[in-house]
Scaffold this motif. Structure first.
Motif, mmCIF file in Angstrom:
data_model
loop_
_atom_site.group_PDB
_atom_site.id
_atom_site.type_symbol
_atom_site.label_atom_id
_atom_site.label_comp_id
_atom_site.label_asym_id
_atom_site.label_seq_id
_atom_site.Cartn_x
_atom_site.Cartn_y
_atom_site.Cartn_z
ATOM 1 N N GLY A 228 16.663 5.749 -24.411
ATOM 2 C CA GLY A 228 16.034 4.466 -24.664
ATOM 3 C C GLY A 228 16.930 3.446 -25.339
ATOM 4 N N LEU A 229 18.018 3.891 -25.962
ATOM 5 C CA LEU A 229 18.978 2.992 -26.601
ATOM 6 C C LEU A 229 20.385 3.359 -26.163
ATOM 7 N N ILE B 165 10.977 -4.820 -27.316
ATOM 8 C CA ILE B 165 10.424 -3.562 -27.813
ATOM 9 C C ILE B 165 10.640 -2.522 -26.737
ATOM 10 N N ARG B 166 11.304 -1.407 -27.122
ATOM 11 C CA ARG B 166 11.650 -0.380 -26.152
ATOM 12 C C ARG B 166 11.095 0.975 -26.537
ATOM 13 N N PRO B 167 10.586 1.709 -25.559
ATOM 14 C CA PRO B 167 10.226 3.101 -25.851
ATOM 15 C C PRO B 167 11.511 3.912 -26.021
ATOM 16 N N VAL B 168 11.513 4.825 -26.962
ATOM 17 C CA VAL B 168 12.661 5.693 -27.189
ATOM 18 C C VAL B 168 12.196 7.136 -27.267
ATOM 19 N N LYS B 169 13.102 8.024 -26.937
ATOM 20 C CA LYS B 169 12.839 9.455 -27.094
ATOM 21 C C LYS B 169 13.655 9.914 -28.291
ATOM 22 N N VAL B 170 12.958 10.409 -29.321
ATOM 23 C CA VAL B 170 13.642 10.844 -30.531
ATOM 24 C C VAL B 170 13.927 12.331 -30.477
ATOM 25 N N GLY B 171 15.011 12.709 -31.139
ATOM 26 C CA GLY B 171 15.361 14.118 -31.295
ATOM 27 C C GLY B 171 15.113 14.526 -32.732
ATOM 28 N N ASP B 172 16.020 15.281 -33.271
ATOM 29 C CA ASP B 172 15.903 15.755 -34.653
ATOM 30 C C ASP B 172 16.157 14.633 -35.642
ATOM 31 N N ARG B 173 15.700 14.853 -36.862
ATOM 32 C CA ARG B 173 16.025 13.969 -37.972
ATOM 33 C C ARG B 173 17.191 14.579 -38.733
ATOM 34 N N ILE B 174 18.143 13.733 -39.064
ATOM 35 C CA ILE B 174 19.306 14.153 -39.840
ATOM 36 C C ILE B 174 19.299 13.310 -41.109
ATOM 37 N N SER C 93 3.936 8.377 -29.193
ATOM 38 C CA SER C 93 5.181 7.920 -28.567
ATOM 39 C C SER C 93 5.950 7.104 -29.594
ATOM 40 N N TYR C 94 7.221 6.898 -29.327
ATOM 41 C CA TYR C 94 8.085 6.212 -30.276
ATOM 42 C C TYR C 94 8.669 4.965 -29.627
ATOM 43 N N GLN C 95 8.924 3.960 -30.466
ATOM 44 C CA GLN C 95 9.518 2.730 -29.962
ATOM 45 C C GLN C 95 10.427 2.134 -31.021
#
Length: 159
Positions: free
Chosen positions: A130-131, A112-121, A98-100
């Motif tokens: 999450g943000l 501290i917040r959990p975030v859902k990440v997408g692609d890397r650019i 998981s990502y935060q």
């Protein structure tokens, strides 16, 4: 192209969209070749050493500027995401799948917040959940932070 990128592309683009790709060729000296290319075909096999799939493109070559064996990079816009929220990669921490992100509140306190990440650019992550736009995240020194701690953030300089 990596196998993962290829699978992602297959899920999101139809065959006619792939045929319309506008490809740019970046030459060895860093300049962009003045003529756009077009996707031609994808190879049949995944290279077991690199995990890559060979893609072929066709570029016009007036004046024979392009030579066999010449080095270059090809780039393509595969999708446009309007309103994407981008944060520097160091601002996102992966923890057991998981990502935060450490968020600095208006009062300077860390959350501290959990975030859902997408692609890397490039060197940035797309944050899908999450943000919110305008929130400040910590990109350096997260190891020393605890929730509720008060900090004085400084702008993050990307290289």
């Amino acid at each position: 192209m990596s196998e993962q990128d290829y699978v992602h592309l297959q899920k999101h683009l139809s065959g006619s969209e792939k045929q319309r790709w506008k490809l740019q060729l970046i030459l060895a000296d860093g300049t962009t070749y003045p003529h756009d290319g077009a996707f031609y075909f994808a190879g049949r096999a995944v290279d077991q050493n690199t995990g890559a799939i060979q893609l072929a493109a066709l570029f016009p070559n007036p004046g024979n500027v392009l030579r066999p064996g010449q080095y270059g990079k090809v780039r393509a816009v595969v999708r446009i995401e309007t309103g994407a929220l981008l944060v520097p990669q160091p601002a996102v921490t992966e923890l057991q799948g998981s990502y935060q992100a450490d968020v600095v509140g208006p009062d300077g306190k860390i959350a501290i917040r959990p975030v859902k990440v997408g692609d890397r650019i490039g060197t940035m992550w797309i944050i899908e959940d999450g943000l919110k736009a305008g929130e400040r995240v910590v990109a350096e020194g997260q190891q020393a932070l605890r929730p509720g701690m008060i900090v004085r953030p400084k702008p993050f300089a990307t290289n």
